[in-house]
Design a protein around this motif. Structure first.
Motif, PDB file in Angstrom:
ATOM      1  N   ASP A 295       0.824  -1.206   0.000  1.00 10.81           N
ATOM      2  CA  ASP A 295       0.000   0.000   0.000  1.00 10.81           C
ATOM      3  C   ASP A 295       0.864   1.265   0.000  1.00 10.81           C
ATOM      4  N   PHE A 296       2.091   1.187   0.571  1.00 10.05           N
ATOM      5  CA  PHE A 296       2.995   2.330   0.512  1.00 10.05           C
ATOM      6  C   PHE A 296       3.472   2.547  -0.928  1.00 10.05           C
ATOM      7  N   HIS A 297       3.785   1.437  -1.627  1.00  7.60           N
ATOM      8  CA  HIS A 297       4.159   1.542  -3.040  1.00  7.60           C
ATOM      9  C   HIS A 297       3.019   2.139  -3.855  1.00  7.60           C
ATOM     10  N   LEU A 298       1.790   1.743  -3.552  1.00 10.57           N
ATOM     11  CA  LEU A 298       0.646   2.271  -4.286  1.00 10.57           C
ATOM     12  C   LEU A 298       0.581   3.793  -4.173  1.00 10.57           C
ATOM     13  N   GLY A 299       0.862   4.311  -2.978  1.00 10.49           N
ATOM     14  CA  GLY A 299       0.848   5.756  -2.796  1.00 10.49           C
ATOM     15  C   GLY A 299       1.854   6.466  -3.680  1.00 10.49           C
ATOM     16  N   ILE A 300       3.006   5.818  -3.905  1.00  4.51           N
ATOM     17  CA  ILE A 300       4.027   6.409  -4.783  1.00  4.51           C
ATOM     18  C   ILE A 300       3.604   6.288  -6.245  1.00  4.51           C
ATOM     19  N   LEU A 301       3.206   5.073  -6.652  1.00  4.09           N
ATOM     20  CA  LEU A 301       2.895   4.822  -8.056  1.00  4.09           C
ATOM     21  C   LEU A 301       1.727   5.666  -8.543  1.00  4.09           C
ATOM     22  N   ASN A 302       0.775   5.914  -7.676  1.00  3.62           N
ATOM     23  CA  ASN A 302      -0.384   6.725  -8.070  1.00  3.62           C
ATOM     24  C   ASN A 302      -0.032   8.195  -8.266  1.00  3.62           C
ATOM     25  N   ASN A 303       1.143   8.607  -7.791  1.00  2.00           N
ATOM     26  CA  ASN A 303       1.505  10.028  -7.847  1.00  2.00           C
ATOM     27  C   ASN A 303       2.822  10.275  -8.560  1.00  2.00           C
ATOM     28  N   ALA A 304       3.298   9.299  -9.338  1.00  2.00           N
ATOM     29  CA  ALA A 304       4.595   9.432 -10.018  1.00  2.00           C
ATOM     30  C   ALA A 304       4.449   9.115 -11.503  1.00  2.00           C
ATOM     31  N   PRO A 305       3.783   9.985 -12.259  1.00  2.00           N
ATOM     32  CA  PRO A 305       3.520   9.688 -13.672  1.00  2.00           C
ATOM     33  C   PRO A 305       4.770   9.704 -14.546  1.00  2.00           C
ATOM     34  N   ASP A 317       4.772 -10.116   3.367  1.00  2.00           N
ATOM     35  CA  ASP A 317       3.566 -10.683   2.764  1.00  2.00           C
ATOM     36  C   ASP A 317       2.339  -9.990   3.323  1.00  2.00           C
ATOM     37  N   GLN A 318       1.427  -9.725   2.447  1.00  2.00           N
ATOM     38  CA  GLN A 318       0.235  -8.978   2.843  1.00  2.00           C
ATOM     39  C   GLN A 318      -0.982  -9.650   2.209  1.00  2.00           C
ATOM     40  N   GLU A 319      -1.781 -10.281   2.996  1.00  2.00           N
ATOM     41  CA  GLU A 319      -2.969 -10.951   2.474  1.00  2.00           C
ATOM     42  C   GLU A 319      -4.194 -10.512   3.269  1.00  2.00           C
ATOM     43  N   PRO A 320      -5.343 -10.372   2.617  1.00  2.00           N
ATOM     44  CA  PRO A 320      -5.483 -10.538   1.164  1.00  2.00           C
ATOM     45  C   PRO A 320      -4.872  -9.353   0.421  1.00  2.00           C
ATOM     46  N   TRP A 321      -4.477  -9.584  -0.867  1.00  3.76           N
ATOM     47  CA  TRP A 321      -3.915  -8.506  -1.668  1.00  3.76           C
ATOM     48  C   TRP A 321      -4.980  -7.440  -1.901  1.00  3.76           C
ATOM     49  N   PRO A 322      -4.588  -6.173  -1.863  1.00  3.11           N
ATOM     50  CA  PRO A 322      -5.562  -5.109  -2.136  1.00  3.11           C
ATOM     51  C   PRO A 322      -6.055  -5.187  -3.577  1.00  3.11           C
ATOM     52  N   VAL A 323      -7.351  -4.961  -3.778  1.00  6.48           N
ATOM     53  CA  VAL A 323      -7.946  -4.999  -5.108  1.00  6.48           C
ATOM     54  C   VAL A 323      -8.157  -3.567  -5.580  1.00  6.48           C
ATOM     55  N   LEU A 324      -7.583  -3.234  -6.741  1.00  4.20           N
ATOM     56  CA  LEU A 324      -7.705  -1.885  -7.276  1.00  4.20           C
ATOM     57  C   LEU A 324      -8.901  -1.795  -8.211  1.00  4.20           C
ATOM     58  N   ALA A 325      -9.537  -0.634  -8.202  1.00  4.57           N
ATOM     59  CA  ALA A 325     -10.663  -0.427  -9.117  1.00  4.57           C
ATOM     60  C   ALA A 325     -10.193  -0.518 -10.563  1.00  4.57           C
ATOM     61  N   GLN A 326      -9.010  -0.011 -10.840  1.00  5.87           N
ATOM     62  CA  GLN A 326      -8.415  -0.122 -12.167  1.00  5.87           C
ATOM     63  C   GLN A 326      -6.901  -0.071 -12.033  1.00  5.87           C
ATOM     64  N   ASP A 345      -0.758  -7.490 -11.937  1.00  9.52           N
ATOM     65  CA  ASP A 345      -2.056  -7.143 -12.521  1.00  9.52           C
ATOM     66  C   ASP A 345      -2.544  -5.768 -12.093  1.00  9.52           C
ATOM     67  N   SER A 346      -1.777  -5.074 -11.236  1.00 12.81           N
ATOM     68  CA  SER A 346      -2.158  -3.730 -10.806  1.00 12.81           C
ATOM     69  C   SER A 346      -1.554  -2.642 -11.692  1.00 12.81           C
ATOM     70  N   LEU A 347      -0.780  -3.040 -12.720  1.00 16.84           N
ATOM     71  CA  LEU A 347      -0.023  -2.074 -13.501  1.00 16.84           C
ATOM     72  C   LEU A 347      -0.307  -2.180 -14.990  1.00 16.84           C
ATOM     73  N   VAL A 348      -0.249  -1.041 -15.659  1.00 14.36           N
ATOM     74  CA  VAL A 348      -0.263  -0.971 -17.118  1.00 14.36           C
ATOM     75  C   VAL A 348       0.945  -0.137 -17.524  1.00 14.36           C
ATOM     76  N   LEU A 349       1.835  -0.736 -18.325  1.00 18.35           N
ATOM     77  CA  LEU A 349       3.130  -0.125 -18.617  1.00 18.35           C
ATOM     78  C   LEU A 349       3.397  -0.155 -20.120  1.00 18.35           C
ATOM     79  N   PRO A 350       2.839   0.753 -20.894  1.00 20.43           N
ATOM     80  CA  PRO A 350       2.969   0.698 -22.353  1.00 20.43           C
ATOM     81  C   PRO A 350       4.388   0.888 -22.866  1.00 20.43           C
ATOM     82  N   ALA A 351       5.293   1.478 -22.071  1.00 22.01           N
ATOM     83  CA  ALA A 351       6.668   1.702 -22.529  1.00 22.01           C
ATOM     84  C   ALA A 351       7.646   0.651 -22.003  1.00 22.01           C
ATOM     85  N   LEU A 352       7.152  -0.371 -21.303  1.00 16.47           N
ATOM     86  CA  LEU A 352       8.028  -1.346 -20.645  1.00 16.47           C
ATOM     87  C   LEU A 352       8.903  -2.079 -21.663  1.00 16.47           C
ATOM     88  N   GLU A 353      10.224  -2.103 -21.378  1.00 12.48           N
ATOM     89  CA  GLU A 353      11.182  -2.815 -22.225  1.00 12.48           C
ATOM     90  C   GLU A 353      11.982  -3.855 -21.441  1.00 12.48           C
TER      91      GLU A 353
END
Length: 524
Positions: A295-305, A317-326, A345-353
């Motif tokens: 959840d700490f990583h989520l706070g960074i990723l949501n604000n680091a475009p 380990d963190q269970e259950p895994w948080p479910v994102l709306a998108q 499955d929480s990420l979309v990375l169109p430039a990933l190499e």
């Protein structure tokens, strides 16, 4: 001719040689005793002096050959003249005409690296840039005119503790005065007296407005001091924190002194024992590495475009895994290390190499495959770190023929058979042309005493190197502490190198450092 003592060195000298040296005018004397470049009008007289000195040297050589009984006196006179000739000839050195700008660039190339400087455990006056100020007045003036030559301040009290050395506050203060931006590596030591450490940190903090890069190893004595840095780090771009405080230490509140460092673009935080949230702004980040709860990583990723590279390590380990709306869209992210593929499955990375992580089984491979397919990106590099499943790696190689670089490291002999199976699968393209036909870099690493079947590894490289439909260009074999290859394997690898394959074979700490880079880790 009477024998007279040389006024320069006290050696015996004949009157003729003394007259020759004494006849030098004021201008040439200035040139002899400085680094001042000669003018065009000086060249003829300097060359004449060299020619006359050569004649005297030739005369002395002839006398030495004819009069062995006077050998000592003649040799002393010859040494005096030769030293004089050398100094005179130095007036014509092209180095005197090097523009200060170019000389300054050369000076910058002499600076020791941060790791090398930290290992000293002290400020070494025999190192650059300090040594440069002791050569001549000209070099000193140039060295003092370049603030960036004095920007790197490297202090490691752990090394100082082991080497029984110390750091000088006055020297560090002098270095700060000569610099503009500051790039600081400061590592505390729990076992050492905290007084000199906090005094040094306070000195550096007085100039925190000029901090550009900061690599900080925090101890329990330093922690209470850090909040005073809040609102005093406007220029800080790179931050590396190594939290050394043991778990037995009383609970520490979240550290927010870096939260107002608005210029940060590169952040790395390593909590080796005690997890402490360290807050920082994410809006401008292009790179970060951190071990923290998801959840700490989520706070960074949501604000680091603007992220281009991320090393995401899930702290526990963190269970259950948080479910994102998108899923989170990171349009510029090119390089990713993900310790837990479950979060892919929480990420979309169109430039990933480039993708690195632990790939222990087919289920994890499926999650990584789904990430690439969902992102519609072109994957070029795959690195499996620590845990290895031959079946999973082969599945990813087959599914993504765009992969040109494969890096595999193992840290347990439990993975020996899996690595052996993977090497065997890569040995020939004739049986399965669809398996990584464009692979041009193959990197294998063995950590913590592990090793692989070097004969099979060599056969794999030979097979791919000689295959018509393979474009292998680079291979690496890194062993940090395990069994080294036998001589036959080394001879075979040397033959491939002579044949044109770019091959790197590293052992020891250099191998470990290189393997860390495979997962986008840094050690500032």
């Amino acid at each position: 001719m009477s024998v007279l003592p040389c006024v320069a060195c006290g050696a015996s000298a004949r009157q003729a040689e003394v007259d020759l040296i004494s006849a030098v005018g004021a201008r040439q004397s200035l040139l002899l005793n400085s680094n001042v470049p000669p003018e065009a009008s000086d060249l003829a007289s300097v060359q004449t002096t060299i020619t006359e000195t050569d004649a005297q040297l030739a005369n002395l050589d002839a006398q030495i050959a004819r009069r062995p009984a006077s050998l000592r006196d003649l040799e002393e006179r010859r040494t005096m003249l030769w030293n004089y000739r050398t100094r005179t000839h130095a007036i014509l050195s092209p180095l005197r005409r090097v523009p200060p700008e170019l000389l300054g660039h050369i000076f910058l190339c002499t600076l020791p690296g941060a790791v090398e400087a930290l290992k000293r455990g002290r400020i070494d006056m025999a190192d650059s840039p300090w040594l440069l100020t002791q050569i001549s007045s000209h070099w000193r003036a140039v060295a003092l005119s370049i603030p960036s030559l004095w920007s790197n301040i490297s202090i490691d009290y752990m090394e100082s503790f082991h080497n029984a050395s110390t750091y000088s506050l006055p020297l560090v203060e002098t270095q700060i005065q000569r610099s503009r931006e500051l790039r600081i590596h400061f590592y505390g030591c729990e076992e050492m007296d905290a007084t000199p450490q906090t005094a040094m940190l306070q000195l550096l903090s007085h100039h925190s407005l000029r901090w550009r890069d900061l690599s900080l190893g925090i101890t329990s004595a330093m922690a209470p001091f850090l909040p005073s840095l809040r609102d005093r780090l406007p220029a800080l771009k790179t931050l590396w924190i190594h939290w050394n405080i043991p778990q037995s230490h009383p609970a520490v509140t979240p550290l927010d002194c870096f939260q107002t460092a608005s210029s940060l673009v590169n952040v790395g935080i390593h909590n080796s024992e005690l997890y402490v949230p360290i807050l920082f702004p994410a809006h401008a980040l292009t790179r970060y590495e951190l071990n923290a709860p998801w959840d700490f990583h989520l706070g960074i990723l949501n604000n680091a475009p603007s992220l281009v590279e991320a090393r995401i390590i899930i702290y526990s380990d963190q269970e259950p895994w948080p479910v994102l709306a998108q899923p989170i869209l990171l349009p510029h992210l090119r390089r990713l290390y993900l310790s837990h593929p479950e979060f892919a499955d929480s990420l979309v990375l169109p430039a990933l190499e480039e993708l690195a992580g632990e790939v222990p089984n087919l289920d994890m491979a499926a999650l990584l495959r789904a990430l690439v397919e969902r992102s519609s990106c072109t994957l070029r590099r795959l690195a499996s770190i620590r845990t290895v499943s031959a079946q999973a790696i082969i599945e990813l190689l087959r599914r993504f023929p765009s992969i040109t670089e494969l890096a595999i490291s193992m840290d347990s002999m439990n993975h020996y058979q899996a690595v052996h199976s993977l090497i065997a699968a890569l040995t020939s393209l004739s049986g399965d042309p669809s398996l990584a036909p464009g692979l041009n870099q193959i990197l294998f690493g063995c950590q913590y005493g592990t090793d692989i079947d070097y004969e099979v590894y060599l056969d794999m490289l030979k097979s791919r190197w000689n295959a018509e439909n393979c474009d292998l260009k680079l291979a690496a074999l890194l062993i940090d502490s395990g069994k080294a290859p036998d001589q036959a394997t080394l001879d075979g690898l040397a033959a491939l190198r002579r044949d044109g394959l770019y091959l790197s074979v590293l052992t020891g700490s250099a191998a470990g450092d290189e393997m860390n880079l495979w997962s986008y880790a840094t050690d500032w």
